[in-house]
Scaffold this active site. Sequence first.
Site, PDB file in Angstrom:
ATOM      1  N   GLY A 122       0.769  -1.205  -0.103  1.00 27.76           N
ATOM      2  CA  GLY A 122       0.009   0.068  -0.163  1.00 27.76           C
ATOM      3  C   GLY A 122       0.725   1.365  -0.211  1.00 27.76           C
ATOM      4  N   CYS A 123       2.071   1.145  -0.309  1.00 28.45           N
ATOM      5  CA  CYS A 123       2.936   2.304  -0.158  1.00 28.45           C
ATOM      6  C   CYS A 123       3.059   3.274  -1.372  1.00 28.45           C
ATOM      7  CB  CYS A 123       4.357   1.781   0.228  1.00 28.45           C
ATOM      8  SG  CYS A 123       5.599   3.059  -0.081  1.00 28.45           S
ATOM      9  N   GLY A 124       2.631   4.527  -1.161  1.00 28.88           N
ATOM     10  CA  GLY A 124       2.524   5.293  -2.168  1.00 28.88           C
ATOM     11  C   GLY A 124       3.672   6.458  -1.915  1.00 28.88           C
ATOM     12  N   CYS A 126       6.938   5.630  -1.361  1.00 32.50           N
ATOM     13  CA  CYS A 126       8.095   4.902  -1.233  1.00 32.50           C
ATOM     14  C   CYS A 126       9.454   5.601  -1.752  1.00 32.50           C
ATOM     15  CB  CYS A 126       8.062   3.434  -1.467  1.00 32.50           C
ATOM     16  SG  CYS A 126       6.725   2.413  -0.628  1.00 32.50           S
TER      17      CYS A 126
END
Length: 285
Positions: A122-124, A126
Site C-alpha cells: 500500500g505504499c505510495g 516509497c
Amino acid sequence: MQPKRPDSIGLDQGRGYVTRQVDRYRRGEHELVSDAITEEVPVAMLYNDVPFAVMMVTPLNLEDFALGFSLSEGLVAKPEDLLSMEVRPRLEGVELAMHVASDTVSQRTGEGGERLLPGRSGCGLCGARMLEDAVRHPAPVGHGPRIEAAALERALDALQSMQPINSATGSVHAAAWIDVDGSIVLVREDVGRHNALDKLIGAMVNARLDSQQGFLLVTSRASYEMVTKAASAGITVMAAISAPTALAIHLAESTHMTLIGFARPGGYVVYTHPQRLLHAAGATA
C-alpha cells in the site's frame, strides 16, 4: 545445488494467485476446500544497478509496472528514458533491473547508494526522504474529454467481470482505463492499489493510448498518491469506488482534474471540476 524457488513466487503460473487447502466453517459445518490466495512478493527496483525501493507486488505485468512506476514516481521524464528492463527471479522475490538515461535516481538515493525505503503493497510514498519529495505537485492536466454519466455507469457494470484475480481471491485492487463511450480498454490488478495504477499507466504507454481520450476507474479510495500518479500521466478524469481524502481533493482541484468518489451503480459524488461530466438531461454538473 541451488535451493528450489518457492512456488509462492509463481512467476511461471501467470495467474497472480496460488491455491491452498483450507478449513472452511459455515453455519456450523466444516469442509476442507481448495482456496485461491493472492500472490504478494517483494520486487526490488534497481536503476542503473542502484537499489531504489522494494515493493510488495502481485507478480504479473511486471514490465508494465516497471515503466509505470518509473514515470509516476518521476524517475524518468518520458518512456524513452527507460532504456532497458530485465526481470530477474530470485529465491526471495524478483528484481526489476532497469537501465535509465536520467540521473534522477542518483539524486533520490542515499549518500552510500542504499535504497531509501522498503516498499509495502500500500505504499505510495516509497523512496521519499523529505517533505518536498512526499508532497509532489504535477503540472495541470489538459482539457480532456467530456464524459456522459451513462459511460461511467457502463464501466462500473462491466468492471467486476474483468477482474480475474479478484474474482478468484476477493483481495486485490484494479485500475481500469475506460474510453469515452464507457467501454473498458485495459485493466490491471494488484494487491496494492498504487501498484495496480502503475501497471495500468505502463500498459497505457506501451499500448500508445492517449490519456486525454478516456477516464480512469479505480476500485480503491482516491488517496493523494493515487491522484498524483494519475495527474502525472495526464489523466483528466478519475473515478474511485471509495472516498477521496482532503489532500487528494486539493491536488485534483489544483491540477484541474475531475475527481469522482463513491462511484457505484446508480450514483457518485463529483468533488472537483464537474464540467467534464455530462448528466442524462445533457446539462453539466
